[in-house]
Design a protein around this motif. Structure first.
Motif, PDB file in Angstrom:
ATOM      1  N   PRO A 170       0.837  -1.209   0.000  1.00 14.44           N
ATOM      2  CA  PRO A 170       0.000   0.000   0.000  1.00 14.44           C
ATOM      3  C   PRO A 170       0.868   1.253   0.000  1.00 14.44           C
ATOM      4  CG  PRO A 170      -0.673  -1.560   1.717  1.00 14.44           C
ATOM      5  CD  PRO A 170       0.650  -2.031   1.204  1.00 14.44           C
ATOM      6  N   VAL A 171       0.575   2.160  -0.900  1.00 14.09           N
ATOM      7  CA  VAL A 171       1.344   3.406  -1.046  1.00 14.09           C
ATOM      8  C   VAL A 171       0.387   4.581  -0.931  1.00 14.09           C
ATOM      9  CG1 VAL A 171       2.722   4.798  -2.637  1.00 14.09           C
ATOM     10  CG2 VAL A 171       3.131   2.333  -2.458  1.00 14.09           C
ATOM     11  N   ASP A 172       0.747   5.556  -0.106  1.00 14.86           N
ATOM     12  CA  ASP A 172      -0.091   6.732   0.079  1.00 14.86           C
ATOM     13  C   ASP A 172       0.126   7.778  -1.005  1.00 14.86           C
ATOM     14  OD1 ASP A 172      -1.532   6.921   3.006  1.00 14.86           O
ATOM     15  OD2 ASP A 172       0.184   5.579   3.003  1.00 14.86           O
ATOM     16  N   LEU A 173       1.376   7.887  -1.472  1.00 11.48           N
ATOM     17  CA  LEU A 173       1.691   8.940  -2.429  1.00 11.48           C
ATOM     18  C   LEU A 173       2.911   8.530  -3.236  1.00 11.48           C
ATOM     19  CD1 LEU A 173       1.133  11.916  -3.386  1.00 11.48           C
ATOM     20  CD2 LEU A 173       2.769  12.637  -1.640  1.00 11.48           C
ATOM     21  N   LEU A 174       2.868   8.840  -4.530  1.00  6.99           N
ATOM     22  CA  LEU A 174       3.993   8.598  -5.421  1.00  6.99           C
ATOM     23  C   LEU A 174       4.481   9.949  -5.939  1.00  6.99           C
ATOM     24  CD1 LEU A 174       5.861   6.920  -7.219  1.00  6.99           C
ATOM     25  CD2 LEU A 174       3.918   6.517  -8.747  1.00  6.99           C
ATOM     26  N   VAL A 175       5.749  10.252  -5.697  1.00  8.04           N
ATOM     27  CA  VAL A 175       6.347  11.503  -6.152  1.00  8.04           C
ATOM     28  C   VAL A 175       7.440  11.180  -7.161  1.00  8.04           C
ATOM     29  CG1 VAL A 175       7.513  13.634  -5.511  1.00  8.04           C
ATOM     30  CG2 VAL A 175       5.904  12.567  -3.905  1.00  8.04           C
ATOM     31  N   LEU A 176       7.284  11.686  -8.367  1.00 10.71           N
ATOM     32  CA  LEU A 176       8.264  11.495  -9.429  1.00 10.71           C
ATOM     33  C   LEU A 176       9.134  12.748  -9.529  1.00 10.71           C
ATOM     34  CD1 LEU A 176       5.815  10.047 -12.096  1.00 10.71           C
ATOM     35  CD2 LEU A 176       7.358   8.741 -10.623  1.00 10.71           C
ATOM     36  N   VAL A 177      10.444  12.572  -9.390  1.00  8.80           N
ATOM     37  CA  VAL A 177      11.382  13.695  -9.435  1.00  8.80           C
ATOM     38  C   VAL A 177      12.245  13.563 -10.689  1.00  8.80           C
ATOM     39  CG1 VAL A 177      13.266  14.884  -8.252  1.00  8.80           C
ATOM     40  CG2 VAL A 177      11.421  13.837  -6.915  1.00  8.80           C
ATOM     41  N   ALA A 178      12.057  14.475 -11.643  1.00 13.36           N
ATOM     42  CA  ALA A 178      12.816  14.443 -12.901  1.00 13.36           C
ATOM     43  C   ALA A 178      12.822  13.032 -13.478  1.00 13.36           C
ATOM     44  CB  ALA A 178      14.250  14.938 -12.671  1.00 13.36           C
ATOM     45  N   LEU A 223       9.589  18.597 -11.701  1.00 14.96           N
ATOM     46  CA  LEU A 223      10.694  18.731 -12.647  1.00 14.96           C
ATOM     47  C   LEU A 223      11.633  19.849 -12.208  1.00 14.96           C
ATOM     48  CD1 LEU A 223      10.361  21.452 -14.606  1.00 14.96           C
ATOM     49  CD2 LEU A 223       8.663  20.029 -15.735  1.00 14.96           C
ATOM     50  N   CYS A 224      12.832  19.821 -12.766  1.00 13.34           N
ATOM     51  CA  CYS A 224      13.849  20.823 -12.436  1.00 13.34           C
ATOM     52  C   CYS A 224      14.094  21.691 -13.668  1.00 13.34           C
ATOM     53  CB  CYS A 224      15.133  20.135 -11.994  1.00 13.34           C
ATOM     54  SG  CYS A 224      14.906  19.091 -10.537  1.00 13.34           S
ATOM     55  N   ARG A 225      13.971  22.989 -13.507  1.00 11.97           N
ATOM     56  CA  ARG A 225      13.942  23.877 -14.664  1.00 11.97           C
ATOM     57  C   ARG A 225      15.280  23.968 -15.403  1.00 11.97           C
ATOM     58  NH1 ARG A 225      10.130  26.696 -11.363  1.00 11.97           N
ATOM     59  NH2 ARG A 225      11.762  27.881 -10.320  1.00 11.97           N
ATOM     60  N   GLN A 226      16.400  23.654 -14.737  1.00 14.91           N
ATOM     61  CA  GLN A 226      17.696  23.678 -15.410  1.00 14.91           C
ATOM     62  C   GLN A 226      18.204  22.270 -15.747  1.00 14.91           C
ATOM     63  OE1 GLN A 226      17.239  25.878 -12.486  1.00 14.91           O
ATOM     64  NE2 GLN A 226      16.535  27.237 -14.119  1.00 14.91           N
ATOM     65  N   ARG A 230       7.437  18.792 -19.420  1.00 16.73           N
ATOM     66  CA  ARG A 230       6.065  19.310 -19.316  1.00 16.73           C
ATOM     67  C   ARG A 230       5.150  18.600 -20.305  1.00 16.73           C
ATOM     68  NH1 ARG A 230       8.726  24.695 -19.672  1.00 16.73           N
ATOM     69  NH2 ARG A 230       9.235  25.307 -17.528  1.00 16.73           N
ATOM     70  N   SER A 231       5.648  18.400 -21.507  1.00 13.28           N
ATOM     71  CA  SER A 231       4.860  17.736 -22.538  1.00 13.28           C
ATOM     72  C   SER A 231       4.629  16.263 -22.206  1.00 13.28           C
ATOM     73  CB  SER A 231       5.570  17.860 -23.891  1.00 13.28           C
ATOM     74  OG  SER A 231       4.898  17.142 -24.890  1.00 13.28           O
ATOM     75  N   ALA A 248      -0.269  18.749 -14.871  1.00 11.87           N
ATOM     76  CA  ALA A 248       0.820  19.707 -14.997  1.00 11.87           C
ATOM     77  C   ALA A 248       1.831  19.438 -13.890  1.00 11.87           C
ATOM     78  CB  ALA A 248       0.294  21.137 -14.882  1.00 11.87           C
ATOM     79  N   PRO A 249       3.118  19.349 -14.217  1.00 12.82           N
ATOM     80  CA  PRO A 249       4.117  19.098 -13.185  1.00 12.82           C
ATOM     81  C   PRO A 249       4.352  20.324 -12.325  1.00 12.82           C
ATOM     82  CG  PRO A 249       5.195  19.493 -15.266  1.00 12.82           C
ATOM     83  CD  PRO A 249       3.717  19.474 -15.557  1.00 12.82           C
ATOM     84  N   ASP A 250       4.820  20.081 -11.106  1.00 17.10           N
ATOM     85  CA  ASP A 250       5.363  21.161 -10.295  1.00 17.10           C
ATOM     86  C   ASP A 250       6.807  21.393 -10.736  1.00 17.10           C
ATOM     87  OD1 ASP A 250       3.017  21.392  -8.718  1.00 17.10           O
ATOM     88  OD2 ASP A 250       3.655  19.653  -7.557  1.00 17.10           O
ATOM     89  N   GLU A 251       7.351  22.569 -10.389  1.00 19.83           N
ATOM     90  CA  GLU A 251       8.693  22.904 -10.849  1.00 19.83           C
ATOM     91  C   GLU A 251       9.518  23.526  -9.735  1.00 19.83           C
ATOM     92  OE1 GLU A 251       8.707  25.126 -14.490  1.00 19.83           O
ATOM     93  OE2 GLU A 251       7.000  24.011 -15.329  1.00 19.83           O
ATOM     94  N   MET A 252      10.833  23.267  -9.810  1.00 28.44           N
ATOM     95  CA  MET A 252      11.770  23.882  -8.897  1.00 28.44           C
ATOM     96  C   MET A 252      13.057  24.183  -9.655  1.00 28.44           C
ATOM     97  SD  MET A 252      13.190  20.680  -6.545  1.00 28.44           S
ATOM     98  CE  MET A 252      14.560  21.658  -5.880  1.00 28.44           C
TER      99      MET A 252
END
Length: 242
Positions: free
Chosen positions: A82-90, A188-191, A201-202, A211-215
Motif C-alpha cells: 500500500p502506497v499513500d503517495l507517489l512523487v516522481l522527481v525528474a 521537474l527541475c527547470r535547469q 512538461r509535454s 501539470a508538473p510542479d517545478e523547482m
C-alpha cells in the motif's frame, strides 16, 4: 509515521540520496533509501520492485520518491505494497508495454546525442545506462548533463559513484496495464539538461494528464538542493496538500 522511500535512478544507489536523507531525518522524518540490484543481469523491473517492497515491509504511510529511471520501477511497487503517495522527481513516465530503451524515441526526446547514447548503453548493459554521460562531459562543467549545478568536489564524487547498470530492465516491456490508482505528483527541475523542462512538461501532460510542479536546479536536486526538495516532499506528504 510517514516513511519516505527513496528509489534511485539508473546506475545510482543510496549515496545519491544521502544529502536529502540527512535533511529529512533532521526534520524528524522516517526514511528508507533503497539500493537496487542494478548490476545483476538477471534482475529486471519486477526484481527492482520486489527489492523496494522488501525494504519497506511492515511500514505504514509510504511516500515513494522516484528519480529518473525509477519512474519505471515505482509504479510496480504500488502493486506490491500500500502506497499513500507517489512523487516522481525528474523522472521517466512509462506507458503500458513500453520498453525503457524505446522511451527516448517514443517521447521525442529533443537531444539526439543523449537519445542515441542512452539506447546504445542500455543495449550493451553499460552504466549509467538510462542516463549515459557524454564522453566530453566533465562533472560539474558546462557540458555536464547531470551535475552542472554542484560544487566541483561533490560533482566529481557523484560521477565517481556511478555503478554498472545492467541493460536487462531496459529491454523488457513495462508490465503494468495502466498507471496505478495512487495519488501522484511530478516535480521537474527547470535547469535539467538531461530532461529539459519543456520536454518533461509535454511528457507529463500527455502521459499523466497533469501539470508538473517545478523547482530550480539540474537533474540531481537531491544533491544540489536537498533542503528545498525536502520541503517539497514534506508539503506533498500532508493530506491537505494532495
Amino acid at each position: 509515521m510517514t516513511t519516505f522511500v527513496l528509489i534511485p535512478g539508473a546506475a545510482c544507489d543510496a549515496w545519491h540520496w544521502h544529502l536529502l536523507e540527512r535533511e529529512l531525518r533532521a526534520r524528524g522524518r522516517d526514511v528508507v533509501s533503497v539500493d537496487l540490484p542494478c548490476g545483476d543481469d538477471a534482475a529486471g523491473l519486477d526484481e527492482y520492485a520486489d527489492t523496494v517492497a522488501e525494504a519497506v515491509a511492515g511500514r505504514g504511510r509510504l511516500v515513494l520518491v522516484a528519480h529518473s529511471f525509477a519512474g519505471f520501477t515505482a509504479p510496480l511497487v504500488c502493486e506490491r505494497v500500500p502506497v499513500d503517495l507517489l512523487v516522481l522527481v525528474a523522472a521517466m513516465v512509462p506507458l503500458p508495454g513500453e520498453e525503457p530503451r524505446e522511451w527516448w524515441r517514443a517521447t521525442g526526446h529533443p537531444d539526439s546525442r543523449v537519445r542515441r547514447a542512452a539506447r546504445d548503453a542500455q543495449r550493451a548493459g553499460a552504466g549509467p545506462a538510462a542516463e549515459d554521460v557524454p564522453e566530453s562531459a566533465v562533472p560539474g562543467s558546462a557540458a555536464d548533463p547531470f551535475f552542472q549545478d554542484l560544487p566541483p568536489e561533490l560533482a566529481a564524487e557523484a560521477a565517481g559513484r556511478w555503478r554498472r547498470q545492467s541493460g536487462t530492465p531496459a529491454a523488457r516491456p513495462w508490465p503494468m496495464a495502466a498507471w496505478p490508482e495512487v495519488p501522484t505528483r511530478f516535480l521537474l527541475c527547470r535547469q535539467d539538461r538531461l530532461f529539459p523542462a519543456p520536454f518533461l512538461r509535454s511528457v507529463v501532460a500527455e502521459r499523466l494528464g497533469m501539470a508538473p510542479d517545478e523547482m530550480p536546479g539540474g537533474h540531481f536536486p537531491m544533491l544540489s538542493r536537498p533542503a528545498e526538495l525536502a520541503g517539497r516532499l514534506e508539503g506533498y506528504s500532508r493530506p491537505a496538500a494532495r
